[in-house]
Scaffold this motif. Structure first.
Motif, PDB file in Angstrom:
ATOM      1  N   UNK A  62     -23.605   1.981  19.072  1.00  0.00           N
ATOM      2  CA  UNK A  62     -22.642   3.073  18.907  1.00  0.00           C
ATOM      3  C   UNK A  62     -21.200   2.593  19.003  1.00  0.00           C
ATOM      4  N   UNK A  63     -20.943   1.660  19.910  1.00  0.00           N
ATOM      5  CA  UNK A  63     -19.576   1.155  20.074  1.00  0.00           C
ATOM      6  C   UNK A  63     -19.060   0.543  18.775  1.00  0.00           C
ATOM      7  N   UNK A  64     -19.879  -0.271  18.153  1.00  0.00           N
ATOM      8  CA  UNK A  64     -19.499  -0.890  16.878  1.00  0.00           C
ATOM      9  C   UNK A  64     -19.340   0.167  15.789  1.00  0.00           C
ATOM     10  N   UNK A  65     -20.218   1.163  15.786  1.00  0.00           N
ATOM     11  CA  UNK A  65     -20.132   2.238  14.791  1.00  0.00           C
ATOM     12  C   UNK A  65     -18.818   3.001  14.924  1.00  0.00           C
ATOM     13  N   UNK A  66     -18.394   3.284  16.157  1.00  0.00           N
ATOM     14  CA  UNK A  66     -17.122   3.976  16.361  1.00  0.00           C
ATOM     15  C   UNK A  66     -15.948   3.123  15.885  1.00  0.00           C
ATOM     16  N   UNK A  67     -16.015   1.821  16.115  1.00  0.00           N
ATOM     17  CA  UNK A  67     -14.963   0.926  15.637  1.00  0.00           C
ATOM     18  C   UNK A  67     -14.908   0.931  14.112  1.00  0.00           C
ATOM     19  N   UNK A  68     -16.088   0.890  13.473  1.00  0.00           N
ATOM     20  CA  UNK A  68     -16.140   0.943  12.009  1.00  0.00           C
ATOM     21  C   UNK A  68     -15.563   2.253  11.493  1.00  0.00           C
ATOM     22  N   UNK A  69     -15.885   3.335  12.159  1.00  0.00           N
ATOM     23  CA  UNK A  69     -15.376   4.645  11.748  1.00  0.00           C
ATOM     24  C   UNK A  69     -13.855   4.680  11.856  1.00  0.00           C
ATOM     25  N   UNK A  70     -13.320   4.110  12.933  1.00  0.00           N
ATOM     26  CA  UNK A  70     -11.861   4.031  13.080  1.00  0.00           C
ATOM     27  C   UNK A  70     -11.234   3.159  12.004  1.00  0.00           C
ATOM     28  N   UNK A  71     -11.861   2.003  11.725  1.00  0.00           N
ATOM     29  CA  UNK A  71     -11.312   1.051  10.760  1.00  0.00           C
ATOM     30  C   UNK A  71     -11.442   1.525   9.314  1.00  0.00           C
ATOM     31  N   UNK A  72     -12.586   2.103   8.976  1.00  0.00           N
ATOM     32  CA  UNK A  72     -12.878   2.462   7.584  1.00  0.00           C
ATOM     33  C   UNK A  72     -12.406   3.858   7.220  1.00  0.00           C
ATOM     34  N   UNK A  73     -12.042   4.661   8.201  1.00  0.00           N
ATOM     35  CA  UNK A  73     -11.630   6.032   7.905  1.00  0.00           C
ATOM     36  C   UNK A  73     -12.833   6.903   7.657  1.00  0.00           C
ATOM     37  N   UNK A  74     -12.707   7.784   6.704  1.00  0.00           N
ATOM     38  CA  UNK A  74     -13.797   8.725   6.449  1.00  0.00           C
ATOM     39  C   UNK A  74     -15.018   8.006   5.884  1.00  0.00           C
ATOM     40  N   UNK A  75     -16.156   8.594   6.164  1.00  0.00           N
ATOM     41  CA  UNK A  75     -17.423   8.081   5.637  1.00  0.00           C
ATOM     42  C   UNK A  75     -18.225   9.270   5.143  1.00  0.00           C
ATOM     43  N   UNK A  76     -19.154   9.026   4.257  1.00  0.00           N
ATOM     44  CA  UNK A  76     -19.965  10.111   3.718  1.00  0.00           C
ATOM     45  C   UNK A  76     -21.184  10.408   4.597  1.00  0.00           C
ATOM     46  N   UNK A  77     -21.743   9.347   5.184  1.00  0.00           N
ATOM     47  CA  UNK A  77     -22.981   9.503   5.960  1.00  0.00           C
ATOM     48  C   UNK A  77     -22.937   8.550   7.151  1.00  0.00           C
ATOM     49  N   UNK A  78     -23.392   9.036   8.285  1.00  0.00           N
ATOM     50  CA  UNK A  78     -23.678   8.165   9.421  1.00  0.00           C
ATOM     51  C   UNK A  78     -25.179   8.285   9.658  1.00  0.00           C
ATOM     52  N   UNK A  79     -25.885   7.184   9.474  1.00  0.00           N
ATOM     53  CA  UNK A  79     -27.337   7.165   9.616  1.00  0.00           C
ATOM     54  C   UNK A  79     -27.697   6.435  10.899  1.00  0.00           C
ATOM     55  N   UNK A 112     -22.245   4.483   7.306  1.00  0.00           N
ATOM     56  CA  UNK A 112     -22.315   3.661   8.509  1.00  0.00           C
ATOM     57  C   UNK A 112     -23.759   3.738   8.985  1.00  0.00           C
ATOM     58  N   UNK A 113     -24.407   2.601   9.040  1.00  0.00           N
ATOM     59  CA  UNK A 113     -25.807   2.510   9.428  1.00  0.00           C
ATOM     60  C   UNK A 113     -25.888   1.932  10.836  1.00  0.00           C
TER      61      UNK A 113
END
Length: 75
Positions: A54-71, A25-26
């Motif tokens: 950040x709001x969009x990033x949190x939504x992506x994290x919720x939608x996509x599940x686990x991620x390897x890196x948040x940059x 997630x970038x």
């Protein structure tokens, strides 16, 4: 380096980028930088989910599940 050597390297990098499961997630508010970084990371084999804030990033994290890196950049 021989021509066949560069062909092998090219095919290897192509197969890496097509089979990668590294998810990023970038978070970048600057549209130009977000686009540039996304493209470069995708070319390197990452699955990139760009977010302008950040709001969009949190939504992506919720939608996509686990991620390897948040940059992200902190200022």
């Amino acid at each position: 380096m021989k021509e066949t050597d560069t062909t092998t390297i090219s095919h290897t990098s192509d197969s890496i980028s097509k089979t990668s499961s590294r998810r990023v997630i970038l978070v970048e508010d600057d549209e130009f930088l977000r686009s540039l970084l996304s493209q470069n990371m995708m070319n390197a084999g990452f699955a990139v989910y760009p977010a302008p804030d950040a709001e969009t990033a949190f939504k992506l994290l919720d939608d996509k599940g686990s991620t390897d890196i948040i940059l992200l950049d902190l200022i």
